[in-house]
Motif scaffolding. Sequence first.
Motif: not given
Lengths: 204, 100
Positions: B80-86
């Motif tokens: 949860p909270g992870r950016p989509e690009t990483v």
Amino acid sequence: MSLPVSGGQASQSDLAAAQQALADRTDELALVRAAAGKWQGGLAGLLAIVTGVSAFTLGDTIQALQRPFGLVIAIGVMAAFAVAVAATIAALRASGGLPRLRSTPAAGAAHQDALTAATDLRRAIWLSLLALLIFGVVAATSWFAPRTADSPTLARIEANGRSLCGELDAKTVPGTLLITTSAKSVEIVGLASVRSWKNVKQCP
Amino acid sequence: VSTTPTPNPWVVASSDEYGARAAVTIPYRPEPPAHPADLVFEGPCPRCDHGFVYRWPLEVVRGVSTITVTVSCQCKYAHPGRPETVDGCGAFWNVVVRAP
């Protein structure tokens, strides 16, 4: 497989440096290809100018030079063309790569391609310089090499009831011809007395 | 009521504990073996325990016996909270490895 020697906490700057290193690796093939593309354009233009000028002007020069200089220059021009073609192909390969089929994605393939492209680009640059060097030597040689002497004008002339064959001298009195025959005798003939004139390649 | 444990939220964090655990649980290998261009770390993340693969680009450095590598979790789990690009859970650490 090996285990690390030790481990510990990393700093934010360590993380930033690692991310930059990963980004550099990701971008390196595109960067090398882009650089090779620019080099390719420059090298192609340079080679086109030099080889074009040489091809159009050296032909007559080679014909006019004494042997073996003409032969050496002809071989030099051909060698320079061959090296220039090799340089162009290397530059093309560096900027575009070679088509290749892979059944599975190969780990590190992009990095290997980048290394190969960089090698090809360096090779293209050195080959271009070599081609230019050969052209320079060829051009310098063509300037200073001895040329073949102009062949004398030989003619067979009927004048005053005589047939004369020999070398014509332009430095003669107006209205006359000076003919040096094969027997090395010099004859002066008035133009008005000439009944026939035929240029020949040799006199008996 | 769901019994699925709540996954760790995505947090960029490092600690000595992560590094110490990684040093004994995450092996590495040079690739390709003959002329290594990368070090590949493969194992469970010391923070979230999800398996991941991390590829570290090697640089040619003469005269060194060990290399310090900064590794970050690259698991594909949706923290949860992870950016989509990483990828990963946000954990990162340093390990010292022998130069190939």
